[in-house]
Structures are given as structure tokens and as C-alpha cells.
Design a protein around this motif. Structure first.
Motif, PDB file in Angstrom:
ATOM      1  N   UNK A   1      42.467 -23.325-102.244  1.00 32.63           N
ATOM      2  CA  UNK A   1      42.717 -21.982-101.744  1.00 32.63           C
ATOM      3  C   UNK A   1      41.713 -20.953-102.209  1.00 32.63           C
ATOM      4  N   UNK A   2      41.060 -21.178-103.330  1.00 37.51           N
ATOM      5  CA  UNK A   2      40.095 -20.195-103.834  1.00 37.51           C
ATOM      6  C   UNK A   2      38.886 -20.058-102.902  1.00 37.51           C
ATOM      7  N   UNK A   3      38.338 -21.152-102.341  1.00 37.79           N
ATOM      8  CA  UNK A   3      37.242 -20.951-101.377  1.00 37.79           C
ATOM      9  C   UNK A   3      37.657 -20.107-100.178  1.00 37.79           C
ATOM     10  N   UNK A   4      38.898 -20.295 -99.689  1.00 32.66           N
ATOM     11  CA  UNK A   4      39.360 -19.499 -98.553  1.00 32.66           C
ATOM     12  C   UNK A   4      39.444 -18.016 -98.917  1.00 32.66           C
TER      13      UNK A   4
ATOM     14  N   UNK B   1      31.055 -35.240-107.940  1.00 36.34           N
ATOM     15  CA  UNK B   1      32.098 -36.179-107.544  1.00 36.34           C
ATOM     16  C   UNK B   1      33.081 -35.567-106.563  1.00 36.34           C
ATOM     17  N   UNK B   2      33.406 -34.294-106.747  1.00 33.80           N
ATOM     18  CA  UNK B   2      34.313 -33.607-105.814  1.00 33.80           C
ATOM     19  C   UNK B   2      33.711 -33.581-104.411  1.00 33.80           C
ATOM     20  N   UNK B   3      32.429 -33.228-104.313  1.00 36.08           N
ATOM     21  CA  UNK B   3      31.766 -33.194-103.007  1.00 36.08           C
ATOM     22  C   UNK B   3      31.730 -34.590-102.389  1.00 36.08           C
ATOM     23  N   UNK B   4      31.402 -35.589-103.201  1.00 36.57           N
ATOM     24  CA  UNK B   4      31.343 -36.966-102.689  1.00 36.57           C
ATOM     25  C   UNK B   4      32.713 -37.450-102.232  1.00 36.57           C
ATOM     26  N   UNK B   5      33.764 -37.100-102.960  1.00 37.22           N
ATOM     27  CA  UNK B   5      35.116 -37.524-102.585  1.00 37.22           C
ATOM     28  C   UNK B   5      35.523 -36.927-101.241  1.00 37.22           C
ATOM     29  N   UNK B   6      35.219 -35.667-101.027  1.00 39.59           N
ATOM     30  CA  UNK B   6      35.557 -35.028 -99.746  1.00 39.59           C
ATOM     31  C   UNK B   6      34.834 -35.718 -98.597  1.00 39.59           C
TER      32      UNK B   6
ATOM     33  N   UNK C   1      29.887 -24.360-102.134  1.00 40.03           N
ATOM     34  CA  UNK C   1      29.555 -25.672-101.576  1.00 40.03           C
ATOM     35  C   UNK C   1      30.733 -26.257-100.798  1.00 40.03           C
ATOM     36  N   UNK C   2      31.947 -25.983-101.257  1.00 39.42           N
ATOM     37  CA  UNK C   2      33.114 -26.439-100.501  1.00 39.42           C
ATOM     38  C   UNK C   2      33.196 -25.736 -99.150  1.00 39.42           C
ATOM     39  N   UNK C   3      32.833 -24.468 -99.118  1.00 40.27           N
ATOM     40  CA  UNK C   3      32.818 -23.746 -97.846  1.00 40.27           C
ATOM     41  C   UNK C   3      31.712 -24.262 -96.931  1.00 40.27           C
TER      42      UNK C   3
ATOM     43  N   UNK D   1      30.699 -23.005 -93.381  1.00 40.57           N
ATOM     44  CA  UNK D   1      30.753 -21.582 -93.702  1.00 40.57           C
ATOM     45  C   UNK D   1      29.746 -21.288 -94.800  1.00 40.57           C
ATOM     46  N   UNK D   2      28.827 -20.390 -94.526  1.00 44.24           N
ATOM     47  CA  UNK D   2      27.838 -19.970 -95.515  1.00 44.24           C
ATOM     48  C   UNK D   2      28.029 -18.488 -95.774  1.00 44.24           C
ATOM     49  N   UNK D   3      28.235 -18.148 -97.023  1.00 47.08           N
ATOM     50  CA  UNK D   3      28.468 -16.754 -97.393  1.00 47.08           C
ATOM     51  C   UNK D   3      27.134 -16.083 -97.641  1.00 47.08           C
TER      52      UNK D   3
END
Length: 893
Positions: free
Chosen positions: A89-92, A253-258, A422-424, A429-431
Motif C-alpha cells: 500500500x505504501x507505493x500506492x 529478491x522482492x523484485x525477482x519474486x514479483x 521500483x515497485x511502481x 508508473x514512473x514518478x
């Protein structure tokens, strides 16, 4: 009537002023705290039931089944009702605060809360702090829709809700404020800090009172005080480096898991069910401590040295968190980061005991929590404050700072940038950093977007005349001015109804007995209209438009109306901003350069621009300008233009200004004699017309007065190169003055020192052709006729011989308008003229009656349109030997 008054007062009370913002922050803090407590109690109850069930039913059966079932239900809930509620929820929230159109509402907050309770109860290794931030922001966003708010105000309330959620989850109000500043909003304004502090502190206090504490270690730590000595600094630095390295690996690892879950092409419910099943199966094989993640974290902080358990806990939590988070489950990374940090700190603390005398690895475990949190979230200050507020141990501050800062530096070096960004980016989505801190509504001002030319109505107009203007225009409202000063707004609805004298009821003008010729515009207009200044940003403008439910706002500078801004102007500005990457900038001519200027007090209601070039005609033009300025309470702006070669820059070319300054000093002497404010400037330019247009824009000119030769030999031109450009492009009123040939309009021959004779201004002939510019010419006449003695004004309109009975409506309206002008020193007559053409009719009348001045009231629909296609003004000016004034009303920019 009473209901509308109450509704208006209620709307005024709900405006986003500072007191209301504080009240909103209080409510937001309370609601965020209640949601945080509900999330803690709900997920805790389900987690307890899961642990108890695993003690009754074999763990290898109970834990995978519960994890798969609850994961599927939570995923279905999100997928069905609010897909925006997936993840932490924090990226949103961060994207919403950066003006990215992501839904943030009560529906999202409700779904987030319920799905997070189920997800955490299923046994997935995630935290409730991220969802609490999302829920708090969603509740604040929903609350901000109750009142008409500006975008800046809404962003501040959403940020306050997010900070209150974090504060309630951790019982760390200061950390909630710092998280807003450090990660979300990047704003240190007084209103932002005020609302964030209030919401965060209320959220933290209410959460603590209702038992929503995150780390209930205070009673245990009262019996133990963390220890720190200088020889331990290298070990804390080592802990920081390890936390930074492993935190960067964790983020990778978080990015790879997604990405792995995305390649499976499964729906969100199936992804979460798979994650729940795998997590349950792995936890079933681990010791019983691992079934309660909060208990495991506290055990690792307060337990004695146990390297094997700490290593197993670190590795298992690392893997389980990646499995859970990559599925899109509703849970955050804050709690897992703290567990991983405590395990890593425990390992380093035990290792340091082989070299130093250390009673317990608690200090290292707590410092490791802050370090790993800092490495993952890239918010070192927030990490330090969170751990400190949870422990309230001042001895912990220095080692906590060493570890957190070192971890942040190393992690950012290995993996630069924010994990949330990076999650966005994985979602496309690029801020934009510049847009996120300021935004288009904050960067652009009313001066950048407003329409600089405004069609106005005079307060002395009748209702019938106003209705005629409305019938010819697509506008639904006009500013109303009096002597150049904004006094009201008139809309189409004002033309239909108005209040009675008692103010108790409405009477319909159009259906009443009172004639529309007997009703003045000043009696039915909306007085004291809402206005904005040029410096106000678009966020403020949008807020005022929404607050008062209006479609346009006049832009004023002092008492002067300089523009108008509408909702459509704001939408167009936003569209241009969003599409700026696809726009190829056109090459613009190099602007003119001001090399000399003088300024007088800005006490006028408008400005009149007089470009001076010919010393022989400058005095006469300034005399005409002074008459207008005195009557309208205008300031005079004199500009002298020095031309330079197109191959040299105006700002870099040396020029001599002595001659120009002498001419301007003469203007200053005359202005001082007439007691009129005078501004002067000398501009260096490639093109005089471009320099004049720049002056009109920069100085907010209302009327430009220029000399006119009356003829041109330039092919394709009507008035000449410079004048043609001005009359086509200048957004203000334009007045061209052609003086008689006897006044030496052209440059005098060398040796001719005879001063030009003064033209006469006694007998005036004003030609009418219908259209809005009639009013422009008529409004100038009371000032112009003061130049003569006992002036006579003749209004004429040329009709075709085929018209047996000329329509005198236009002439009658002009006479009524002139008669309403107070203290007009002249006699007024109206003469219709029948002729084969406008040119012949006007020339014959001037020669017959010996008029001194001819005023051509050019209009867009009539004479000016013909002027563009033909040479009517030039033909008239060439055919008469008297002063000819051509008036062109203002046009839209």
C-alpha cells in the motif's frame, strides 16, 4: 431561501482553512488509530486461532490448508472489490501524493483492512504497518471529499492519514511525521507539519490506549538497560555494512519474486493461495516459535545468545517474506525488516562477544532492526526514530544511528533508489520528482494560464444592451467594469431573475412590467466578485472555483482587471503539461532587451502604452494620451525602441541611448505638468512590433496609442509592417492616430525648424458599423473631446441607397450611451448617410461639414473585417485632410 442560505453557510464552514485542517487532522488520527487497533486485534485473533489449530491438528496439514484457504479468500476480496488494495500500500500512497491517478478511497481502505486481517491471519510472513499506512491514507482521502478542497490541501490530508497509520501501528508519532517528510510528501511547510504532527500523535496515543502497541517491550526493558562502549563501534559499523548488503539483496529478491509470480500468469487469488500453501508447509517444518512472527521478533531481541536459532530465523524469514510479498498479498515489509534486523543484530552481537565482554546481544538486535529497516525502506531517520520511540532508551541512540546510517549508505550504493519507486515501475508508473514535489497545479500560476484579454460590460449598460451582447457571444458571463475598475460579474441567470427591493422574494425581469431599457446592469450584477491575483497558483484557483461553484475567476492586479481564468484554461494547461514530451518547441525570435527604464507609483486603474519614435508627433500623441489617462485614471507607459541588426543579440549589442532618453525626458516633463503617472523604457530589439507586443504582455497594457501614416506601400499590408502586426496581434485595445499632412507626420526635411501646427479637435465625426467596438469608440469620446473647445460630436452610419428607411437603432444606442456619460462637454447629433460605399459616404461628409477628427469605430463583424480584406481605413485616411482615429477593440490572446 432559508435552506439555500444555511447550505451556503455550511459550505463556508467546511472550507479548508487552517482551523478546519487541524480539525480534519484530529479526526484522521482518531480513525487511523481505530483501524490500526482493529487490524491488530483481528489479525491477532486469527493468528492465535491458527496456532491453536496447529496444536490440535497436525501442523503439516493445518498450516498449509489455512494458509491456502485464507490466502485465496483475501485475494478474491481484493480482486473483486478493490484491485488497488494489493501489496503493502505504501507505493500506492506515494504515487497518489505524486499526482498519479490511483484510486484512494474509503472502499479501498475497507477492502485493504479486511484483506490484511485475513492475510496476516493466514500465516504469511508480512507486516501490518504497510497496510495501516494505506488504510489511514485511504480514510483521509475519503474524508477530504466531504469538503471542496484544493489539490494541495487534499495531498496534505492524505499524507497526514498515512503518517497517523504508521504512528498507530508502531506507537511512534514522531516517526509518523518523519516518514511523511522523508519518503512520502517531501514537504516542510507549516500546514503539512502541523497536520502531520497532530494526526500522528493522536493516532499513536489512541492506539496505545486501546492496546495497539507494536513492540510491548517497555516493561521487560525496564529491567534491562542497553550497554554501549567505544570499542564496540567497529562491530556496529560491521552490523551496518552487513545490514546494508543484505538489505539490498532483499530488495533485489522482492523484485525477482514479483517477476516470477507474474510469469506464472495466475490470478491474484491463486497467487495468494499458492503463497499461503508454500509458507504454511515451510513453517510446519520449523520450530513452534516460528508460527508467531511477533513473538519470534521479541524472542530474538530479549533472548540469550543462540546463533543457530538466529541463523535459522533469518534465513527462513528472508525466504518466507519473498514468497509472500511477491504474490501481491496485502501486507508490508516493515515487520519482516525488523525481524530480519533483530536476527542479524543477534548474530553480530554474539560474534562480538568473542572479542569483547558483552552481557547480552539485545543492543545489537535493536540496532540491527533499525539498520535493516533503513536498508530496505531507505528512510534512515525514520528507522532511527521508530526503534527509539518503541524502546525509549537514550543509550541506544548512538549505536542505532551508526548502524542505520551505515546500512543506508551501503544499500543505496548497491541498489540505488527507493524500493517503492521500483515497485511502481513494475506497474508502469514512473514518478517525476519535480512533478511530485510541486505538481502542475502548484508550479503554474494564474498569470501563466489566464486569458489576458477579457470581454467586459460597462456598469452603465441597460439590460437590453447586455442581452444583445449575450446573444452575440458564446460566453455565459462577463466581468462588469466602471472606469476601468472591476465592480461585479454578470451571468445569464442574472439577466432572468433579480431580487426585489425587500430581498424576500424573486421577481422575473423578462416577465415583469419593468422595461429592460429601464434596468441598469449595476442593479442586477453580482457585486464584489471573487477574484484571484496573478501570483496565485492553479491549485488555489481550482479550489476557489470548486468552493463557490463558479466557472470563471477574474484576475486582478490591484484594482485593475488583467485577465480571466476558467476551468477550461486549467484543463488545457494540464493537458499541455502531460503531453510536453510530444511537443516540438518552435523557434522563437530573440526577445527585446530593456536597457533603460523609469517607474512612477502604480496608482492608476490601467495602463496606456505610447510608442514614441518621431519627435515631431510625440507631443501630440502624448497630449491625446494624457486626455485619456486623466479621464480613465490610467498610467502612461512610454516606450522607445532601438533597432539592431538581426545577426546580433539585443541583450549583447552596445547602443547609444542619449537621443532616446531626451525624447523620454520630454514626455516626463509633460506628464509631470499634467500630474499623470508616467513609466518609460528603452528597448533594444530586432523587430519593433515584437518589442511592443512584449511590452503589452509584460506591463499588462489596457490601451495602446500609436501614430499612423494613413497609408502604406508594403505589399500585402493594410496599415504598414509594424502597425499591421500590432492591430492583428495586440490583445489590448488599439487606437491608431493619423494626423493631418500639415502636421508633418513624416520626418521633416533638414533645416526645417518650423514647429508643426496644432491640430484642431472641435468637430468630431464618429462612424458606426455595428458590433462591440462601437462601445470602445464611444467610451473613448468623453476623454478625447476634452482636447477641443465646445466640441460637436456627430454620429453617422452609412446606408445603401436601396434602403428607404435606415435603421437608426445603432445610432440611438450610441447616443444613449454618450448621454449617460457624466460631464461630457459637447453637443451630440446623429446623421444617417446614404452612399454607394462607406468610403465615399464618409469622405463626402467630412469635406462638406469640415470635420476636424474622424473616428472609425471598427468592429470584428463589420469595418475591421473589411479592412483586412480591403483598404477602407486607408482610403478614408488618404481622402481627408484631418485627424483620423481608428479604434480596434481588444481581442483574445
Amino acid at each position: 431561501m432559508a435552506l439555500s442560505v444555511l447550505n451556503q453557510r455550511f459550505r463556508q464552514w467546511l472550507q479548508p482553512r487552517r482551523s478546519l485542517a487541524i480539525a480534519e487532522a484530529c479526526i484522521i488520527g482518531l480513525v487511523a488509530a481505530l483501524s490500526a487497533v482493529l487490524l491488530k486485534v483481528g489479525s491477532g485473533w486469527l493468528g492465535t486461532w491458527r496456532v491453536q489449530t496447529s496444536q490440535i491438528v497436525p501442523p503439516w496439514l493445518a498450516l498449509p490448508t489455512i494458509g491456502m484457504t485464507f490466502g485465496f479468500v483475501a485475494g478474491w476480496l481484493v480482486n473483486k472489490f478493490a484491485p488497488e488494495a494489493s501489496g503493502s500500500g505504501i507505493p500506492q500512497v506515494k504515487a497518489t501524493l505524486a499526482n498519479v491517478p490511483i484510486t484512494l478511497s474509503w472502499r479501498v481502505a475497507t477492502v485493504k483492512l479486511l484483506s490484511a486481517i485475513i492475510t496476516l491471519g493466514s500465516g504469511l510472513s508480512l507486516g501490518r504497518q504497510g497496510p495501516t499506512v494505506h488504510v489511514g491514507a485511504g480514510l483521509a482521502a475519503g474524508m477530504s471529499r466531504w469538503v471542496p478542497t484544493s489539490p494541495d490541501h487534499r495531498r496534505q490530508m492524505i499524507a497526514a492519514g498515512a503518517g497517523a497509520g504508521l504512528s498507530a501501528a508502531f506507537n511512534a508519532p514522531i516517526a509518523g511525521v518523519l516518514f511523511i517528510v522523508e519518503e512520502l510528501l517531501h514537504d516542510l511547510s507549516g500546514l503539512t507539519l502541523g497536520t502531520a504532527i497532530i494526526a500522528s500523535f493522536i493516532g499513536g496515543v489512541i492506539s496505545r490506549l486501546l492496546g495497539g502497541g507494536s513492540l510491548e517491550l517497555n516493561l521487560d526493558l525496564m529491567r534491562y538497560t542497553t550497554q554501549f562502549s567505544l570499542p564496540e563501534i567497529p562491530f556496529f559499523l560491521l552490523l551496518g555494512v552487513l545490514a546494508g548488503l543484505l538489505g539490498a539483496v532483499f530488495n533485489h529478491g522482492v523484485i525477482a519474486s514479483i517477476k516470477i509470480y507474474q510469469n506464472l500468469h495466475l490470478s491474484l487469488p491463486l497467487k495468494m493461495a499458492l503463497a499461503g500453501f508454500i509458507s504454511g508447509s515451510l513453517v510446519a517444518m520449523l520450530p513452534e516459535h516460528f508460527r508467531n512472527y511477533a513473538g519470534l521478533r521479541e524472542y530474538m531481541i530479549l533472548s540469550e545468545a543462540n546463533t543457530s536459532l538466529a541463523a535459522i530465523a533469518f534465513l527462513s524469514q528472508f525466504i518466507l517474506t519473498l514468497i509472500a510479498f511477491g504474490s501481491g498479498a496485502t501486507g508490508g515489509l516493515f515487520a519482516p525488516s525488523l525481524i530480519l534486523g533483530s536476527c542479524l543484530g543477534h548474530l553480530v552481537g554474539v560474534s562480538s562477544s568473542y572479542f569483547l565482554t558483552i552481557d547480552s546481544p539485545t543492543t545489537y538486535a535493536l540496532a540491527g532492526m533499525g539498520g535493516f529497516f533503513s536498508a530496505v525502506s531507505k528512510v534512515p531517520i525514520t528507522a532511527i526514530v521508530i526503534v527509539f520511540e518503541m524502546t525509549t532508551d537514550f543509550n541506544l541512540v548512538l549505536p542505532l544511528m551508526i548502524v542505520s546510517v551505515a546500512a543506508y549508505l551501503v544499500s543505496d550504493k548497491v541498489m540505488p533508489g527507493s524500493l517503492y519507486d521500483k515497485l511502481l515501475q513494475l506497474k508502469g508508473i514512473t514518478i517525476n520528482k519535480a512533478a511530485s514535489t510541486e505538481g502542475i497545479l502548484k508550479k503554474l500560476t494564474a498569470n501563466d494560464v489566464m486569458q489576458r484579454q477579457v470581454e467586459t460590460l460597462d456598469a452603465d449598460m441597460t439590460l437590453e444592451e447586455a442581452m444583445q451582447v449575450f446573444s452575440r457571444s458564446h460566453h455565459r458571463g462577463f466581468p462588469v467594469v466602471e472606469n476601468g475598475k472591476l465592480v461585479g460579474i454578470i451571468t445569464q441567470s442574472d439577466l432572468v431573475t433579480t431580487k426585489t427591493c425587500s430581498g424576500d422574494s424573486d421577481s422575473y425581469i423578462l416577465g415583469g412590467t419593468q422595461s429592460s431599457n429601464q434596468i441598469w446592469l449595476r442593479d442586477i450584477m453580482s457585486q464584489s466578485p471573487m477574484t484571484v491575483q496573478p501570483k496565485h497558483n492553479l491549485g488555489t484557483v481550482l479550489y476557489l472555483l470548486d468552493r463557490y461553484q463558479i466557472s470563471r475567476l477574474p484576475v486582478v492586479e490591484g484594482q485593475k482587471l488583467i485577465g480571466i481564468i476558467t476551468r477550461a484554461d486549467i484543463i488545457r494547461a494540464q493537458a499541455e503539461h502531460l503531453n510536453y514530451g510530444n511537443v516540438t518547441p518552435e523557434s522563437q525570435p530573440e526577445p527585446s532587451y530593456v536597457v533603460y527604464q523609469t517607474r512612477s507609483p502604480n496608482i492608476g486603474r490601467g495602463r496606456l502604452l505610447v510608442p514614441v519614435a518621431n519627435p515631431e508627433t510625440a507631443a501630440i500623441l502624448l497630449q491625446i494620451a494624457a486626455a485619456i489617462a486623466r479621464h480613465r485614471h490610467y498610467e502612461i507607459e512610454c516606450v522607445q525602441i532601438i533597432l539592431v541588426s538581426p545577426h546580433s543579440s539585443p541583450s549583447e549589442t552596445p547602443v547609444r541611448t542619449a537621443r532616446s532618453r531626451r525624447l523620454l525626458r520630454h514626455a516626463e516633463i509633460l506628464a509631470k505638468k499634467w500630474k499623470i503617472p508616467l513609466h518609460t523604457q528603452i528597448r533594444v530589439a530586432h523587430d519593433p512590433a515584437q518589442a511592443i507586443l512584449e511590452t503589452i504582455k509584460e506591463r499588462h497594457i489596457n490601451l495602446i496609442l500609436m501614430g499612423w501614416k494613413g497609408q502604406t506601400f508594403t505589399p500585402g499590408r493594410i496599415f504598414g509592417n509594424t502597425v499591421d502586426t500590432i492591430i492583428r496581434q495586440a490583445t489590448c485595445d488599439v487606437m491608431l492616430v493619423k494626423l493631418p499632412q500639415t502636421n508633418c507626420l513624416q520626418q521633416p526635411h533638414q533645416g526645417n525648424h518650423t514647429p508643426p501646427s496644432t491640430p484642431q479637435f472641435n468637430r468630431w465625426l464618429v462612424t458606426m458599423a455595428g458590433g462591440p467596438n462601437i462601445r470602445v469608440a464611444i467610451k473613448l469620446l468623453p476623454a478625447l473631446v476634452t482636447l477641443g473647445n465646445n466640441p460637436l460630436i456627430t454620429l453617422t452610419q452609412v446606408f445603401k441607397p436601396s434602403q428607404p428607411r435606415p435603421d437608426m437603432t445603432v445610432l440611438q444606442q450610441a447616443i444613449r450611451l454618450l448621454m449617460r456619460r457624466r460631464k461630457i462637454p459637447s453637443n451630440i447629433v446623429a446623421i444617417p448617410v446614404q452612399a454607394s460605399s462607406v468610403v465615399n459616404g464618409v469622405i463626402d461628409l467630412v469635406k462638406t461639414e469640415n470635420y476636424d477628427v474622424v473616428v472609425l469605430g471598427a468592429s470584428r463583424e463589420g469595418l475591421l473585417q473589411q479592412a483586412v480584406q480591403g483598404n477602407i481605413p486607408e482610403a478614408i485616411a488618404s481622402g481627408v485632410d484631418c485627424t483620423v482615429i481608428l479604434v480596434r477593440g481588444a481581442i483574445s490572446s
